[in-house]
Scaffold this motif. Sequence first.
Motif, PDB file in Angstrom:
ATOM      1  N   VAL A 212      89.473  -1.737  59.564  1.00 22.42           N
ATOM      2  CA  VAL A 212      89.188  -0.309  59.431  1.00 22.42           C
ATOM      3  C   VAL A 212      90.120   0.273  58.370  1.00 22.42           C
ATOM      4  O   VAL A 212      91.296  -0.087  58.322  1.00 22.42           O
ATOM      5  CB  VAL A 212      89.475   0.414  60.783  1.00 22.42           C
ATOM      6  N   ALA A 213      89.597   1.160  57.525  1.00 23.96           N
ATOM      7  CA  ALA A 213      90.480   1.900  56.616  1.00 23.96           C
ATOM      8  C   ALA A 213      91.012   3.074  57.420  1.00 23.96           C
ATOM      9  O   ALA A 213      90.256   4.005  57.736  1.00 23.96           O
ATOM     10  CB  ALA A 213      89.709   2.384  55.402  1.00 23.96           C
ATOM     11  N   LEU A 263     102.039   2.226  68.200  1.00 26.43           N
ATOM     12  CA  LEU A 263     101.295   2.753  67.063  1.00 26.43           C
ATOM     13  C   LEU A 263     100.223   3.708  67.573  1.00 26.43           C
ATOM     14  O   LEU A 263      99.633   3.494  68.631  1.00 26.43           O
ATOM     15  CB  LEU A 263     100.616   1.621  66.283  1.00 26.43           C
ATOM     16  N   SER A 264     100.005   4.752  66.791  1.00 24.14           N
ATOM     17  CA  SER A 264      98.870   5.630  67.035  1.00 24.14           C
ATOM     18  C   SER A 264      97.965   5.460  65.815  1.00 24.14           C
ATOM     19  O   SER A 264      98.378   5.727  64.691  1.00 24.14           O
ATOM     20  CB  SER A 264      99.353   7.078  67.155  1.00 24.14           C
ATOM     21  N   LEU A 265      96.751   4.964  66.056  1.00 26.42           N
ATOM     22  CA  LEU A 265      95.867   4.605  64.948  1.00 26.42           C
ATOM     23  C   LEU A 265      94.760   5.637  64.771  1.00 26.42           C
ATOM     24  O   LEU A 265      94.032   5.951  65.721  1.00 26.42           O
ATOM     25  CB  LEU A 265      95.241   3.229  65.214  1.00 26.42           C
ATOM     26  N   ASP A 266      94.653   6.170  63.564  1.00 29.06           N
ATOM     27  CA  ASP A 266      93.546   7.069  63.238  1.00 29.06           C
ATOM     28  C   ASP A 266      92.467   6.209  62.584  1.00 29.06           C
ATOM     29  O   ASP A 266      92.653   5.707  61.469  1.00 29.06           O
ATOM     30  CB  ASP A 266      94.029   8.166  62.284  1.00 29.06           C
ATOM     31  N   LEU A 267      91.361   6.016  63.292  1.00 32.60           N
ATOM     32  CA  LEU A 267      90.303   5.119  62.818  1.00 32.60           C
ATOM     33  C   LEU A 267      89.341   5.812  61.855  1.00 32.60           C
ATOM     34  O   LEU A 267      88.533   5.151  61.210  1.00 32.60           O
ATOM     35  CB  LEU A 267      89.529   4.548  64.011  1.00 32.60           C
ATOM     36  N   MET A 268      89.417   7.158  61.771  1.00 36.09           N
ATOM     37  CA  MET A 268      88.547   7.899  60.850  1.00 36.09           C
ATOM     38  C   MET A 268      89.344   8.980  60.123  1.00 36.09           C
ATOM     39  O   MET A 268      89.130  10.181  60.331  1.00 36.09           O
ATOM     40  CB  MET A 268      87.359   8.508  61.620  1.00 36.09           C
ATOM     41  N   PRO A 269      90.275   8.563  59.270  1.00 36.89           N
ATOM     42  CA  PRO A 269      91.207   9.529  58.662  1.00 36.89           C
ATOM     43  C   PRO A 269      90.576  10.468  57.647  1.00 36.89           C
ATOM     44  O   PRO A 269      91.139  11.514  57.342  1.00 36.89           O
ATOM     45  CB  PRO A 269      92.250   8.632  57.981  1.00 36.89           C
ATOM     46  N   THR A 333      90.808  10.222  70.884  1.00 42.30           N
ATOM     47  CA  THR A 333      91.105   8.791  70.939  1.00 42.30           C
ATOM     48  C   THR A 333      90.768   8.085  69.623  1.00 42.30           C
ATOM     49  O   THR A 333      91.521   7.215  69.169  1.00 42.30           O
ATOM     50  CB  THR A 333      90.344   8.133  72.114  1.00 42.30           C
ATOM     51  N   ILE A 334      89.658   8.455  69.004  1.00 40.08           N
ATOM     52  CA  ILE A 334      89.288   7.840  67.718  1.00 40.08           C
ATOM     53  C   ILE A 334      90.390   8.096  66.684  1.00 40.08           C
ATOM     54  O   ILE A 334      90.668   7.263  65.827  1.00 40.08           O
ATOM     55  CB  ILE A 334      87.926   8.386  67.216  1.00 40.08           C
ATOM     56  N   LYS A 335      91.034   9.265  66.801  1.00 40.00           N
ATOM     57  CA  LYS A 335      92.073   9.616  65.830  1.00 40.00           C
ATOM     58  C   LYS A 335      93.490   9.298  66.332  1.00 40.00           C
ATOM     59  O   LYS A 335      94.468   9.493  65.605  1.00 40.00           O
ATOM     60  CB  LYS A 335      91.949  11.087  65.412  1.00 40.00           C
ATOM     61  N   ASN A 336      93.608   8.800  67.578  1.00 39.95           N
ATOM     62  CA  ASN A 336      94.929   8.449  68.147  1.00 39.95           C
ATOM     63  C   ASN A 336      94.819   7.250  69.079  1.00 39.95           C
ATOM     64  O   ASN A 336      95.271   7.295  70.219  1.00 39.95           O
ATOM     65  CB  ASN A 336      95.501   9.611  68.973  1.00 39.95           C
TER      66      ASN A 336
END
Length: 407
Positions: A212-213, A263-269, A333-336
């Motif tokens: 994922v970018a 880590l907190s991952l933003d999957l749709m930045p 959740t998608i963003k964290n």
Amino acid sequence: MGMNSEKLIIIGAGASGLVAAIVAARKGKQVLLLEQNAKVGKKILASGNGKCNITNRHIAPHRFHSQNPDFVNEVLKGYGYEVVEKFFSSIGLPFKEGKEHQCFPLSEQSLTVVEMLSYEAIRLGVKIICECTVTSIDKKDSTFTVETSQGTQTSTHLLIASGSVAAPQLGGSNVGYAFATKMGHSLIQRHPSLVQLCSQEPWVKGCAGVKVAGVAKLYANGEYITEKEGDLLFTNYGISGLAILDLSREVSIRLAQFDYCELSLDLMPTLSKERLTSFLLARVQKPSEKPLALWLQGVLNKKLIPIILEQSRCKVRTEDALNRKEINKLVHTIKNLKLSISDTKGFKGAEVATGGIDTTEVNPKTMESKIVPKLYFSGEILDVDGDRGGFNFHFAWVTGLRVGRSI
């Protein structure tokens, strides 16, 4: 001893050792290069997926890390991109620029770099001995004695360019550090950097292979530390990708202090929270019995959906039951997406190591030891490591250049 009997022994035929050998030999010095591997430049060959990211067009001190930033500033003064470009052009190797201002050999082959450097060194009369393990070094009066698996050598000048403990499978080892401490030098603690991260969370295995970018934010003991943008690649051991490699230096240091790292991952930045919310709301069709997981597949990789549903605590099971409240949970959740990190892949997975020889004990203009005259250090053995993107190689080349020019 007359001037002509000056001789330089270099331990380690990697990036900085090869350049130092060439520059010293161009000045007419007698140079002996000792390499423990069967061939020279093994880490150069493996670098940049076999392409070798030689340097970066935008060299700046903030791209390097050390306990002693003044040293980095001094080393880089007058030793930016142009100096490296000029040196490689002198051995017949032009550059091409890639993304993020990374520079590669025009051939896009790391082999070119190794073969051009080797040819130039040998042409200038540098003697290279491979499969040569150094067992001890000593200095009496003004002579260094270097004992090796292939006999004893002596010299007036000694350069330790033996690299770091990173990538032991390519020859990364502790030997240089041991010799440096024996000669009275201090070490700054070493940690893996530019390395993949491990997680014990069971869900990552199910997401292995998903790329994922995104943006990865690091929290240590619940406190925000920093964030990096780029590829996130889920693996069966945890997570990799460029954004993760860029974060890994900080993670390594925090884990060594036994901090809890998450880590907190933003999957749709590319979409703000608000834009993503309205985008998802607009997609809801009623009436619809479509399972929520399938509905989400229109937006996200299928493998990521179970963990997003789990972490969001979304209660809804079908599309038409979605409302703003449930969509807000999903968006959050998608963003964290939370991923706890248990470890790094260690020095074996690392491209570089942080720490090394304390640079307050080294002259930044000549790389000469302030403790032992005519003893020099160059490259990654020093307490300087760079960002991904050609910065570590840049530091190796320029410290090698400085040694060669000062001898």
